[in-house]
Motif scaffolding. Structure first.
Motif, PDB file in Angstrom:
ATOM      1  N   ASN A  84      15.787   7.469 -76.761  1.00  0.00           N
ATOM      2  CA  ASN A  84      14.498   7.854 -77.324  1.00  0.00           C
ATOM      3  C   ASN A  84      13.731   8.969 -77.211  1.00  0.00           C
ATOM      4  O   ASN A  84      12.763   9.427 -77.699  1.00  0.00           O
ATOM      5  N   GLN A  85      14.332   9.309 -75.460  1.00  0.00           N
ATOM      6  CA  GLN A  85      13.720  10.705 -74.837  1.00  0.00           C
ATOM      7  C   GLN A  85      14.210  11.928 -75.316  1.00  0.00           C
ATOM      8  O   GLN A  85      13.829  13.058 -75.124  1.00  0.00           O
ATOM      9  N   LEU A  86      15.413  11.724 -76.051  1.00  0.00           N
ATOM     10  CA  LEU A  86      16.054  12.839 -76.536  1.00  0.00           C
ATOM     11  C   LEU A  86      15.100  13.670 -77.432  1.00  0.00           C
ATOM     12  O   LEU A  86      14.391  13.293 -78.381  1.00  0.00           O
ATOM     13  N   GLU A  87      15.006  15.028 -77.307  1.00  0.00           N
ATOM     14  CA  GLU A  87      14.447  15.748 -78.083  1.00  0.00           C
ATOM     15  C   GLU A  87      15.145  17.228 -78.494  1.00  0.00           C
ATOM     16  O   GLU A  87      16.037  17.704 -77.730  1.00  0.00           O
ATOM     17  N   ASP A  88      14.892  17.799 -79.652  1.00  0.00           N
ATOM     18  CA  ASP A  88      15.477  19.008 -79.865  1.00  0.00           C
ATOM     19  C   ASP A  88      14.999  20.013 -78.800  1.00  0.00           C
ATOM     20  O   ASP A  88      14.053  20.055 -78.278  1.00  0.00           O
TER      21      ASP A  88
ATOM     22  N   TYR B  22      21.631  22.101 -80.247  1.00  0.00           N
ATOM     23  CA  TYR B  22      22.671  21.230 -79.954  1.00  0.00           C
ATOM     24  C   TYR B  22      23.827  21.299 -80.673  1.00  0.00           C
ATOM     25  O   TYR B  22      24.927  20.804 -80.222  1.00  0.00           O
TER      26      TYR B  22
ATOM     27  N   SER C 214      25.891  16.640 -90.715  1.00  0.00           N
ATOM     28  CA  SER C 214      24.563  16.131 -90.601  1.00  0.00           C
ATOM     29  C   SER C 214      23.672  16.113 -91.792  1.00  0.00           C
ATOM     30  O   SER C 214      22.775  15.427 -92.017  1.00  0.00           O
TER      31      SER C 214
ATOM     32  N   TRP D 294      22.083  13.754 -82.927  1.00  0.00           N
ATOM     33  CA  TRP D 294      22.835  15.147 -82.796  1.00  0.00           C
ATOM     34  C   TRP D 294      22.430  15.724 -81.488  1.00  0.00           C
ATOM     35  O   TRP D 294      22.976  16.795 -81.060  1.00  0.00           O
ATOM     36  N   PHE D 295      21.481  15.276 -80.811  1.00  0.00           N
ATOM     37  CA  PHE D 295      20.900  16.037 -79.346  1.00  0.00           C
ATOM     38  C   PHE D 295      21.823  15.448 -78.370  1.00  0.00           C
ATOM     39  O   PHE D 295      21.429  15.944 -77.184  1.00  0.00           O
TER      40      PHE D 295
ATOM     41  N   ASN E 254      18.852  11.086 -86.987  1.00  0.00           N
ATOM     42  CA  ASN E 254      19.224  12.820 -86.326  1.00  0.00           C
ATOM     43  C   ASN E 254      19.151  12.986 -84.860  1.00  0.00           C
ATOM     44  O   ASN E 254      19.687  14.004 -84.528  1.00  0.00           O
ATOM     45  N   LYS E 255      18.411  12.180 -84.157  1.00  0.00           N
ATOM     46  CA  LYS E 255      18.252  12.170 -82.672  1.00  0.00           C
ATOM     47  C   LYS E 255      19.583  11.975 -82.052  1.00  0.00           C
ATOM     48  O   LYS E 255      19.844  12.937 -80.957  1.00  0.00           O
TER      49      LYS E 255
ATOM     50  N   ALA F 277      24.908   9.246 -85.631  1.00  0.00           N
ATOM     51  CA  ALA F 277      23.676   9.661 -86.450  1.00  0.00           C
ATOM     52  C   ALA F 277      23.571   8.959 -87.668  1.00  0.00           C
ATOM     53  O   ALA F 277      22.365   8.954 -88.118  1.00  0.00           O
TER      54      ALA F 277
END
Length: 265
Positions: free
Chosen positions: A32-36, A47, A97, A216-217, A213-214, A208
């Motif tokens: 949940n901490q993943l960001e683009d 990414y 995606s 994909w990071f 979509n997160k 995904a």
């Protein structure tokens, strides 16, 4: 305990051991901490570039992330041969995606990523010959499913995929089955070439679909590249020939995907 009826090819015997090994809370928090990345725009995914570069590097492509970002994000020109296969894989990630994985879209994905790897008449088509995975010095390290088995084995995998896409899973269960999809696919080895790239994309595509979509990071392809000897050893551990594969030895491979999220550089 999760009950899933009807799986035809994906083994789930290791699921409970996996769930006691993976720290669900830590995985959930890290995911949940993943960001683009700030470099990403509507036209450019940082990414997807990372995934395309490192998945290609696993297959021996001489490409560097910095150069590829200059090419893709800032339109700096390089020799076409330097970026062509990575561009194809980038397009395949983009396609994934935007589409749901199934028999038809998976074949189309291969047609995109393998455009400069296999001949046109084999894009999205299963091989019709025996497949041996060899070492650099020519030794056979794996004998894949026979060409006569490939269509039925892949149909089983697509059936299992549909069941799993329609089953409510926890985050650790989702990671478990994503890795299993990756592993079962590469063991079938259905294409003439592009199997490794397809398997790693398939894994993330499933994530995904289940987690948004997160997913994909996640830098799983980079993690596999940085640990590429371990990655291949873990795949190899199941056995030499397709009929004799022992999926009870798959845990080390399965644990690599959550580690790509929870372990920091």
């Amino acid at each position: 305990m999760l009950v899933i009826e009807g799986l035809q090819i994906i083994p789930k015997d290791l699921l409970e051991q996996y769930k006691t090994t993976v720290n669900e809370e830590a995985l959930f928090t890290a995911f949940n901490q993943l960001e683009d990345a700030p470099l990403s725009t509507e036209e450019f995914s940082f990414y997807n570039s990372v995934a395309s570069v490192y998945s290609s590097k696993i297959e021996g492509e001489a490409i560097e992330l910095d150069s590829y970002i200059k090419h893709k994000r800032f339109h700096i020109e390089f020799q076409p041969d330097y970026t062509r296969k990575i561009d194809d894989l980038y397009i395949a990630y983009q396609f994934a995606s935007e589409n749901r994985p199934d028999k038809e879209t998976f074949a189309e994905m291969h047609s995109l990523l393998a455009r400069h790897i296999v001949s046109t008449n084999w894009l999205g088509k299963f091989r019709n010959q025996n497949m041996f995975v060899t070492t650099k010095d020519g030794r056979i390290e794996y004998v894949a499913a026979s060409p006569f088995e490939v269509p039925s084995e892949m149909d089983k995998l697509y059936t299992d995929l549909e069941i799993l896409l329609n089953t409510e899973l926890t985050i650790s269960e989702t990671f478990f089955f994503a890795s299993m999809i990756h592993l079962v696919f590469v063991k079938i080895h259905p294409w003439n070439d592009g199997n490794g790239r397809s398997g790693r994309l398939f894994e993330k595509w499933f994530l995904a679909q289940k987690l948004g979509n997160k997913a994909w990071f996640i830098q799983s392809e980079k993690y596999y590249y940085m640990q590429h000897a371990t990655y291949y050893n873990n795949i190899r551990a199941l056995g030499l020939e397709y009929p004799d594969l022992d999926y009870s030895k798959a845990l080390s491979f399965l644990l690599m995907l959550p580690k790509s999220v929870t372990e920091k550089d």
